[in-house]
Scaffold this motif. Sequence first.
Motif, PDB file in Angstrom:
ATOM      1  N   PRO A 211       0.850  -1.190   0.000  1.00  0.00           N
ATOM      2  CA  PRO A 211       0.000   0.000   0.000  1.00  0.00           C
ATOM      3  C   PRO A 211       0.891   1.248   0.000  1.00  0.00           C
ATOM      4  CG  PRO A 211       0.121  -0.920   2.201  1.00  0.00           C
ATOM      5  CD  PRO A 211       0.872  -1.864   1.308  1.00  0.00           C
ATOM      6  N   VAL A 212       0.356   2.387  -0.369  1.00  0.00           N
ATOM      7  CA  VAL A 212       1.143   3.623  -0.401  1.00  0.00           C
ATOM      8  C   VAL A 212       1.704   3.908   0.999  1.00  0.00           C
ATOM      9  CG1 VAL A 212       1.039   6.116  -0.806  1.00  0.00           C
ATOM     10  CG2 VAL A 212      -0.198   4.548  -2.324  1.00  0.00           C
ATOM     11  N   LYS A 213       0.816   3.818   2.008  1.00  0.00           N
ATOM     12  CA  LYS A 213       1.244   4.048   3.379  1.00  0.00           C
ATOM     13  C   LYS A 213       1.260   2.697   4.099  1.00  0.00           C
ATOM     14  CE  LYS A 213       0.344   7.154   7.213  1.00  0.00           C
ATOM     15  NZ  LYS A 213      -0.761   7.006   8.152  1.00  0.00           N
ATOM     16  N   GLU A 214       2.409   2.347   4.676  1.00  0.00           N
ATOM     17  CA  GLU A 214       2.569   1.012   5.256  1.00  0.00           C
ATOM     18  C   GLU A 214       1.447   0.658   6.232  1.00  0.00           C
ATOM     19  OE1 GLU A 214       6.517   0.169   6.883  1.00  0.00           O
ATOM     20  OE2 GLU A 214       5.606  -1.479   8.019  1.00  0.00           O
ATOM     21  N   GLY A 215       0.830  -0.499   6.004  1.00  0.00           N
ATOM     22  CA  GLY A 215      -0.169  -0.994   6.930  1.00  0.00           C
ATOM     23  C   GLY A 215      -1.553  -0.364   6.813  1.00  0.00           C
ATOM     24  N   ILE A 216      -1.721   0.522   5.810  1.00  0.00           N
ATOM     25  CA  ILE A 216      -3.012   1.220   5.675  1.00  0.00           C
ATOM     26  C   ILE A 216      -3.591   0.969   4.280  1.00  0.00           C
ATOM     27  CG2 ILE A 216      -4.137   3.505   5.661  1.00  0.00           C
ATOM     28  CD1 ILE A 216      -3.103   2.726   8.420  1.00  0.00           C
ATOM     29  N   CYS A 217      -4.887   0.690   4.227  1.00  0.00           N
ATOM     30  CA  CYS A 217      -5.547   0.416   2.948  1.00  0.00           C
ATOM     31  C   CYS A 217      -5.627   1.676   2.080  1.00  0.00           C
ATOM     32  CB  CYS A 217      -6.948  -0.132   3.195  1.00  0.00           C
ATOM     33  SG  CYS A 217      -7.860  -0.459   1.675  1.00  0.00           S
ATOM     34  N   ASP A 218      -5.129   1.578   0.836  1.00  0.00           N
ATOM     35  CA  ASP A 218      -5.199   2.709  -0.100  1.00  0.00           C
ATOM     36  C   ASP A 218      -6.647   3.106  -0.371  1.00  0.00           C
ATOM     37  OD1 ASP A 218      -2.478   2.499  -0.354  1.00  0.00           O
ATOM     38  OD2 ASP A 218      -2.533   1.498  -2.318  1.00  0.00           O
ATOM     39  N   ALA A 219      -7.496   2.104  -0.455  1.00  0.00           N
ATOM     40  CA  ALA A 219      -8.870   2.357  -0.905  1.00  0.00           C
ATOM     41  C   ALA A 219      -9.736   2.995   0.176  1.00  0.00           C
ATOM     42  CB  ALA A 219      -9.508   1.061  -1.378  1.00  0.00           C
ATOM     43  N   CYS A 220      -9.554   2.559   1.441  1.00  0.00           N
ATOM     44  CA  CYS A 220     -10.509   3.032   2.445  1.00  0.00           C
ATOM     45  C   CYS A 220      -9.871   3.507   3.751  1.00  0.00           C
ATOM     46  CB  CYS A 220     -11.561   1.953   2.714  1.00  0.00           C
ATOM     47  SG  CYS A 220     -10.935   0.598   3.694  1.00  0.00           S
ATOM     48  N   GLY A 221      -8.525   3.409   3.871  1.00  0.00           N
ATOM     49  CA  GLY A 221      -7.861   3.960   5.047  1.00  0.00           C
ATOM     50  C   GLY A 221      -7.873   3.080   6.286  1.00  0.00           C
ATOM     51  N   ALA A 222      -8.462   1.901   6.188  1.00  0.00           N
ATOM     52  CA  ALA A 222      -8.489   1.014   7.356  1.00  0.00           C
ATOM     53  C   ALA A 222      -7.117   0.374   7.566  1.00  0.00           C
ATOM     54  CB  ALA A 222      -9.552  -0.068   7.157  1.00  0.00           C
ATOM     55  N   GLU A 223      -6.888  -0.123   8.794  1.00  0.00           N
ATOM     56  CA  GLU A 223      -5.616  -0.762   9.101  1.00  0.00           C
ATOM     57  C   GLU A 223      -5.602  -2.195   8.561  1.00  0.00           C
ATOM     58  OE1 GLU A 223      -3.018  -1.232  13.122  1.00  0.00           O
ATOM     59  OE2 GLU A 223      -4.374   0.489  12.964  1.00  0.00           O
ATOM     60  N   LEU A 224      -4.556  -2.546   7.821  1.00  0.00           N
ATOM     61  CA  LEU A 224      -4.485  -3.874   7.215  1.00  0.00           C
ATOM     62  C   LEU A 224      -4.195  -4.939   8.265  1.00  0.00           C
ATOM     63  CD1 LEU A 224      -2.413  -3.002   4.008  1.00  0.00           C
ATOM     64  CD2 LEU A 224      -4.903  -3.094   4.286  1.00  0.00           C
ATOM     65  N   VAL A 225      -4.678  -6.140   7.999  1.00  0.00           N
ATOM     66  CA  VAL A 225      -4.452  -7.248   8.929  1.00  0.00           C
ATOM     67  C   VAL A 225      -3.863  -8.448   8.189  1.00  0.00           C
ATOM     68  CG1 VAL A 225      -6.323  -6.587  10.493  1.00  0.00           C
ATOM     69  CG2 VAL A 225      -6.799  -8.150   8.596  1.00  0.00           C
ATOM     70  N   GLN A 226      -3.246  -9.337   8.972  1.00  0.00           N
ATOM     71  CA  GLN A 226      -2.748 -10.594   8.438  1.00  0.00           C
ATOM     72  C   GLN A 226      -3.684 -11.703   8.896  1.00  0.00           C
ATOM     73  OE1 GLN A 226       1.126 -11.917   9.912  1.00  0.00           O
ATOM     74  NE2 GLN A 226       1.505 -12.986   8.001  1.00  0.00           N
ATOM     75  N   ARG A 227      -4.064 -12.592   7.989  1.00  0.00           N
ATOM     76  CA  ARG A 227      -4.914 -13.713   8.379  1.00  0.00           C
ATOM     77  C   ARG A 227      -4.168 -14.575   9.386  1.00  0.00           C
ATOM     78  NH1 ARG A 227      -7.179 -16.839   3.173  1.00  0.00           N
ATOM     79  NH2 ARG A 227      -6.441 -18.649   4.304  1.00  0.00           N
ATOM     80  N   GLU A 228      -4.902 -15.103  10.385  1.00  0.00           N
ATOM     81  CA  GLU A 228      -4.237 -15.853  11.450  1.00  0.00           C
ATOM     82  C   GLU A 228      -3.529 -17.093  10.939  1.00  0.00           C
ATOM     83  OE1 GLU A 228      -6.152 -16.577  15.313  1.00  0.00           O
ATOM     84  OE2 GLU A 228      -7.399 -14.833  14.819  1.00  0.00           O
ATOM     85  N   ASP A 229      -3.990 -17.615   9.810  1.00  0.00           N
ATOM     86  CA  ASP A 229      -3.345 -18.832   9.290  1.00  0.00           C
ATOM     87  C   ASP A 229      -2.310 -18.509   8.211  1.00  0.00           C
ATOM     88  OD1 ASP A 229      -5.188 -18.034   7.411  1.00  0.00           O
ATOM     89  OD2 ASP A 229      -5.964 -20.041   7.008  1.00  0.00           O
ATOM     90  N   ASP A 230      -1.909 -17.250   8.096  1.00  0.00           N
ATOM     91  CA  ASP A 230      -0.914 -16.871   7.091  1.00  0.00           C
ATOM     92  C   ASP A 230       0.511 -16.771   7.641  1.00  0.00           C
ATOM     93  OD1 ASP A 230      -2.582 -16.932   4.940  1.00  0.00           O
ATOM     94  OD2 ASP A 230      -2.774 -14.761   4.706  1.00  0.00           O
ATOM     95  N   THR A 231       0.759 -17.339   8.816  1.00  0.00           N
ATOM     96  CA  THR A 231       2.125 -17.370   9.341  1.00  0.00           C
ATOM     97  C   THR A 231       2.865 -18.547   8.713  1.00  0.00           C
ATOM     98  OG1 THR A 231       1.436 -18.800  11.137  1.00  0.00           O
ATOM     99  CG2 THR A 231       1.390 -16.437  11.564  1.00  0.00           C
ATOM    100  N   GLU A 232       4.209 -18.477   8.717  1.00  0.00           N
ATOM    101  CA  GLU A 232       4.973 -19.501   7.996  1.00  0.00           C
ATOM    102  C   GLU A 232       4.673 -20.920   8.485  1.00  0.00           C
ATOM    103  OE1 GLU A 232       8.986 -18.754   6.979  1.00  0.00           O
ATOM    104  OE2 GLU A 232       9.269 -20.814   6.281  1.00  0.00           O
ATOM    105  N   GLU A 233       4.608 -21.087   9.794  1.00  0.00           N
ATOM    106  CA  GLU A 233       4.384 -22.430  10.347  1.00  0.00           C
ATOM    107  C   GLU A 233       3.052 -23.016   9.850  1.00  0.00           C
ATOM    108  OE1 GLU A 233       4.075 -22.431  14.571  1.00  0.00           O
ATOM    109  OE2 GLU A 233       3.780 -24.605  14.624  1.00  0.00           O
ATOM    110  N   VAL A 234       2.011 -22.202   9.907  1.00  0.00           N
ATOM    111  CA  VAL A 234       0.699 -22.696   9.498  1.00  0.00           C
ATOM    112  C   VAL A 234       0.645 -22.887   7.973  1.00  0.00           C
ATOM    113  CG1 VAL A 234      -1.793 -22.265   9.560  1.00  0.00           C
ATOM    114  CG2 VAL A 234      -0.379 -21.615  11.504  1.00  0.00           C
TER     115      VAL A 234
END
Length: 215
Positions: free
Chosen positions: A144-167
């Motif tokens: 995104p243009v600003k780290e961790g923030i949605c370009d489209a709507c300004g909300a804070e981006l999240v990582q899915r809980e199952d998107d870690t390397e181990e999982v």
Amino acid sequence: MRVVLMGPPGAGKGTQAKYLVEKFGMVHLSSGDILRAERADGSELGEKLKSYMDAGELVPDDIVVEIMAKAIAKQDADKGLLLDGFPRTVTQAGALDKQLEQLGLPLEAVLVIEADESLLVDRITGRRSCPKCGRVYHVKNIPPVKEGICDACGAELVQREDDTEEVVRQRLAAYRKQTEPVIEYYAADGRKMIRLDGGAPLEEVAQQAAEALAS
Ligand code: ADP
Ligand code: ZN
């Protein structure tokens, strides 16, 4: 058109599904999205789903088959169907065939997107999404243009809980063990198989998929 979309986590199924739905207008049913919606309601079933999904394990067949059969039955059959993430086991594939046969709407093609494991892990662990509008980013490839923030709507981006390397490693193992046999199941049955290189640029994969489906 009724199509099953298969591929390991991170192969780009969700992105390709979007392209295909725009082009062909079929209904998109993502089992991952449907299960995430189902678990969000905090019910006993929701808790059960969460325990499997957060560990990167497949949800048991009887549960998934029931939920997906309901979702499929609700759709307007004339629009066609793009099944994304379902079936993921040979048992699920058998149940789906049975349901579609009863509806007189057999599958017309199986799309398989493949990619190397290292690419998949990098794509998934870098994935971030917007909880508000659903837009998907990647920390390196599509930042995104600003780290961790949605370009489209300004909300804070999240990582899915199952998107870690181990999982992710666990999800890939489940794919190899339980889902790859589904590709064999369809191929052995003489279905129309379309195999695509998920390492290619997304637009290229989309174009190849569209051409193969239209032919
Ligand atoms: P991905 O394809 O990137 O792993 P999905 O969003 O499709 O992600 O699925 C997330 C999780 O939901 C899976 O790891 C699994 O626990 C569960 N799931 C989704 N579809 C199925 C299915 N057909 N059978 C069993 N579990 C499923
Ligand atoms: Zn957003």
